[in-house]
Design an enzyme around this catalytic site. Structure first.
Site, PDB file in Angstrom:
ATOM      1  N   LYS A 212       0.837  -1.211   0.000  1.00  0.00           N
ATOM      2  CA  LYS A 212       0.000   0.000   0.000  1.00  0.00           C
ATOM      3  C   LYS A 212       0.875   1.267   0.000  1.00  0.00           C
ATOM      4  CE  LYS A 212      -3.323   2.848   0.482  1.00  0.00           C
ATOM      5  NZ  LYS A 212      -4.174   3.218  -0.620  1.00  0.00           N
ATOM      6  N   ALA A 260       1.071  17.751 -14.495  1.00  0.00           N
ATOM      7  CA  ALA A 260       1.674  18.823 -13.694  1.00  0.00           C
ATOM      8  C   ALA A 260       0.558  19.678 -13.114  1.00  0.00           C
ATOM      9  CB  ALA A 260       2.584  19.653 -14.582  1.00  0.00           C
ATOM     10  N   CYS A 268      -4.348  10.823   1.898  1.00  0.00           N
ATOM     11  CA  CYS A 268      -3.466   9.655   1.780  1.00  0.00           C
ATOM     12  C   CYS A 268      -2.035   9.973   1.363  1.00  0.00           C
ATOM     13  CB  CYS A 268      -4.073   8.660   0.801  1.00  0.00           C
ATOM     14  SG  CYS A 268      -5.574   7.929   1.443  1.00  0.00           S
TER      15      CYS A 268
HETATM   16  N1  LIG Z   1      -9.582   8.180   2.081  1.00  0.00           N
HETATM   17  C1  LIG Z   1      -8.970   7.455   1.160  1.00  0.00           C
HETATM   18  O1  LIG Z   1      -8.984   7.768  -0.034  1.00  0.00           O
HETATM   19  C2  LIG Z   1      -8.230   6.208   1.553  1.00  0.00           C
HETATM   20  C3  LIG Z   1      -7.891   5.278   0.559  1.00  0.00           C
HETATM   21  C4  LIG Z   1      -7.227   4.106   0.937  1.00  0.00           C
HETATM   22  C5  LIG Z   1      -6.875   3.901   2.249  1.00  0.00           C
HETATM   23  N2  LIG Z   1      -7.199   4.843   3.199  1.00  0.00           N
HETATM   24  C6  LIG Z   1      -6.850   4.562   4.589  1.00  0.00           C
HETATM   25  O2  LIG Z   1      -8.015   4.098   5.263  1.00  0.00           O
HETATM   26  C7  LIG Z   1      -8.004   4.543   6.629  1.00  0.00           C
HETATM   27  C8  LIG Z   1      -9.276   5.340   6.914  1.00  0.00           C
HETATM   28  O3  LIG Z   1      -9.262   6.488   6.104  1.00  0.00           O
HETATM   29  P1  LIG Z   1     -10.571   7.391   5.903  1.00  0.00           P
HETATM   30  O4  LIG Z   1     -10.230   8.393   4.863  1.00  0.00           O
HETATM   31  O5  LIG Z   1     -11.741   6.523   5.723  1.00  0.00           O
HETATM   32  O6  LIG Z   1     -10.654   8.096   7.334  1.00  0.00           O
HETATM   33  P2  LIG Z   1     -11.878   8.941   7.927  1.00  0.00           P
HETATM   34  O7  LIG Z   1     -11.248   9.895   8.860  1.00  0.00           O
HETATM   35  O8  LIG Z   1     -12.738   9.436   6.819  1.00  0.00           O
HETATM   36  O9  LIG Z   1     -12.720   7.864   8.740  1.00  0.00           O
HETATM   37  C9  LIG Z   1     -12.292   7.235   9.904  1.00  0.00           C
HETATM   38  C10 LIG Z   1     -13.530   6.928  10.745  1.00  0.00           C
HETATM   39  O10 LIG Z   1     -13.139   6.126  11.861  1.00  0.00           O
HETATM   40  C11 LIG Z   1     -13.906   6.541  12.979  1.00  0.00           C
HETATM   41  N3  LIG Z   1     -13.210   6.121  14.200  1.00  0.00           N
HETATM   42  C12 LIG Z   1     -12.033   6.553  14.687  1.00  0.00           C
HETATM   43  N4  LIG Z   1     -11.728   5.919  15.832  1.00  0.00           N
HETATM   44  C13 LIG Z   1     -12.727   5.038  16.063  1.00  0.00           C
HETATM   45  C14 LIG Z   1     -12.995   4.104  17.085  1.00  0.00           C
HETATM   46  N5  LIG Z   1     -12.136   3.934  18.088  1.00  0.00           N
HETATM   47  N6  LIG Z   1     -14.115   3.361  17.002  1.00  0.00           N
HETATM   48  C15 LIG Z   1     -14.975   3.528  15.982  1.00  0.00           C
HETATM   49  N7  LIG Z   1     -14.790   4.414  14.991  1.00  0.00           N
HETATM   50  C16 LIG Z   1     -13.685   5.160  15.028  1.00  0.00           C
HETATM   51  C17 LIG Z   1     -14.010   8.031  12.825  1.00  0.00           C
HETATM   52  O11 LIG Z   1     -15.093   8.547  13.578  1.00  0.00           O
HETATM   53  C18 LIG Z   1     -14.202   8.164  11.322  1.00  0.00           C
HETATM   54  O12 LIG Z   1     -15.587   8.148  10.972  1.00  0.00           O
HETATM   55  C19 LIG Z   1      -6.719   5.340   6.792  1.00  0.00           C
HETATM   56  O13 LIG Z   1      -5.711   4.495   7.289  1.00  0.00           O
HETATM   57  C20 LIG Z   1      -6.386   5.766   5.376  1.00  0.00           C
HETATM   58  O14 LIG Z   1      -5.014   5.973   5.178  1.00  0.00           O
HETATM   59  C21 LIG Z   1      -7.882   5.974   2.888  1.00  0.00           C
END
Ligand SMILES: NC(=O)c1ccc[n+]([C@@H]2O[C@H](COP(=O)([O-])OP(=O)(O)OC[C@H]3O[C@@H](n4cnc5c(N)ncnc54)[C@H](O)[C@@H]3O)[C@@H](O)[C@H]2O)c1
Length: 445
Positions: A212, A260, A268
């Site tokens: 990743k 560009a 991310c």
């Molecule tokens: N956003 C993207 O495009 C993307 C793509 C691939 C991977 N990721 C990865 O996926 C992961 C999540 O990213 P995201 O963009 O969805 O984040 P986000 O901030 O949109 O969502 C995270 C959610 O987790 C919840 N949360 C946090 N702690 C919690 C707990 N203890 N119990 C229950 N819920 C809890 C938050 O309230 C929030 O709704 C990250 O590691 C990110 O790097 C994100």
């Protein structure tokens, strides 16, 4: 099959909807009560094309529900996905606080065998920490941990703006396991997504975790590379759009991510590049290549502000119109968006700012309040503007009515941060257009 997805953000929510759409029974869990209340009414807290429709359909079909009660989710699910955030800590490392907290909470609710799937982006070695955390909690409650769970690494590759499509039709599914039987169960879970021949790569857990970061860091590198070439173009009269075509048609290079512009943003790339630099440093692996990628990107974000300063050096009460605030098109996400850097620069300059974005204005309003005037449509931000700056490549900005733009603005100056317009063509219409790497007069470099 039954699963719960802990974290109902961009990744967790789209994953939950995707699995439900494929016929699985899914419980979405989040600790944010407001988010769960909204979701329980079939309303999406984020904008993603097509998401709300599928959310409703699967809720109505009884395959998808939401709760703040993690225990309830775990008790009804064989697979427990962890999809919470992994922001950077102060030293650039990935903050695993939420991931390990959820792992501990899941452990408290485990009664029978469960498969814990780490979907959050986490540094190599994290799944081991997740397993240790679970084992510790189970041990404290006197449970035999060896047979009660397995941990899987299943990183997510969705792109915001096309997240649903990416989840429903993934380029590839990467699954890291140390128990082959669990690998087969994961393949079964993903079977409805991969029937069209999309590959599933079963591998060891550390390789899955690193895949990743390697993917995101490579894409960020591609962007910073073409941005560096754009700087050479601006100093030599070469046009980056031609260079891009010539380069990108080599199949070893490819066109995607060879644009560009004013830099990458989002939740991310910036954080994952930082976290991978940190991982390298802790292992004694020099990550100079990524430090440079990051430094180039920071510079790119400052280009529109620097251009405004060069074009209007002593101008007070400058009126700036902005098209786009989201970090990319088709999302309302403004995390690490280039627009934030430009807005901060313009606020320091005491410019009068008017902005239009089809989806991100709510998030920008929450951050900037009345320091920005938000428009009803693209043209509503133009009256009296000295300069128009395009920051997000939304389709609605692609072919504007330039006569109307020119008539509304006080001065016909356009900064094209996404190379959507042809500066020469706009020149013939009497509009000064400055792109990124499209040739720039010395005074505007
Ligand atoms: N956003 C993207 O495009 C993307 C793509 C691939 C991977 N990721 C990865 O996926 C992961 C999540 O990213 P995201 O963009 O969805 O984040 P986000 O901030 O949109 O969502 C995270 C959610 O987790 C919840 N949360 C946090 N702690 C919690 C707990 N203890 N119990 C229950 N819920 C809890 C938050 O309230 C929030 O709704 C990250 O590691 C990110 O790097 C994100």
């Amino acid at each position: 099959m039954k699963l719960c997805v802990v974290g109902s953000g961009y990744v967790g929510l789209v994953t939950a909807v995707g699995f439900a759409e494929m016929g699985h029974t899914v419980v979405g869990v989040d600790r944010d009560e407001g988010k769960i209340a909204l979701l329980s009414q079939g309303r999406s807290p984020i904008y993603e094309p097509g998401l709300e429709e599928l959310l409703r359909r699967n809720m109505e079909g009884g395959r998808l529900s939401f709760t703040t009660d993690l225990g309830a989710g775990v008790s009804s699910s064989l697979f427990c996905f962890i999809a919470v955030g992994t922001p950077n800590a102060d030293d650039g490392s990935a903050d695993l606080g939420a991931v390990l907290e959820v792992a501990g909470d899941i452990a408290k609710s485990i009664r029978d065998y469960r498969i814990i799937v780490v979907k959050s982006t986490v540094p190599v070695g994290t799944s081991k920490k997740v397993a240790e955390t679970i084992r510790k909690v189970l041990g404290q409650s006197g449970k035999e941990s060896q047979t009660l769970f397995d941990v899987v690494s299943n990183p997510e590759f969705l792109k915001e703006g096309s997240a649903l499509d990416d989840v429903l039709r993934p380029d590839r599914v990467v699954i890291g396991v140390d128990n082959p039987r669990v690998g087969e169960l994961m393949k079964e879970l993903y079977a409805p997504f991969t029937r069209n021949g999309h590959p599933v790569y079963l591998m060891d857990i550390p390789s899955a975790e690193l895949t990743k970061y390697a993917s995101n860091a490579f894409l960020a590198t591609k962007i910073s590379f073409i941005n560096k070439m754009a700087e050479i173009c601006d100093r030599t009269g070469a046009d980056i759009m031609n260079v891009r075509l010539g380069m990108g048609s080599d199949p070893r290079i490819g066109m995607p991510f060879l644009y560009a512009g004013v830099g990458y943003g989002g939740s991310c790339f910036p954080k994952d590049v930082k976290a991978l630099i940190h991982t390298g440093n802790t292992l004694g692996v020099t990550m100079g290549i990524l430090s440079e990628v990051e430094a180039i990107n920071e510079e790119q974000k400052r280009i529109p502000g620097r251009l405004v300063d060069a074009l209007f050096p002593d101008r007070e009460d400058l009126r700036v119109a902005i098209w786009g605030g989201a970090f990319k098109a088709e999302t309302d996400d403004i995390r690490e968006a280039s627009s934030l850097v430009f807005l901060d620069q313009m606020i320091v300059r005491k410019a009068r700012i008017a902005l239009y974005d089809p989806e991100a204005m709510g998030n920008l309003r929450a951050r900037y309040g009345d320091r920005i005037r938000f428009g009803k449509d693209p043209y509503d931000v133009l009256p009296g503007a000295d300069v128009l700056c395009l920051l997000t490549e939304w389709r609605i900005f692609r072919t504007p009515d330039w006569d109307r733009v020119k008539a509304l603005m006080a001065r016909p100056v356009v900064i094209d941060g996404r190379n959507q317009y042809d500066p020469r063509e706009l020149g013939t219409r009497g509009i000064d257009c400055y792109g990124i790497g499209r040739g720039r007069p010395r005074e505007a470099r």
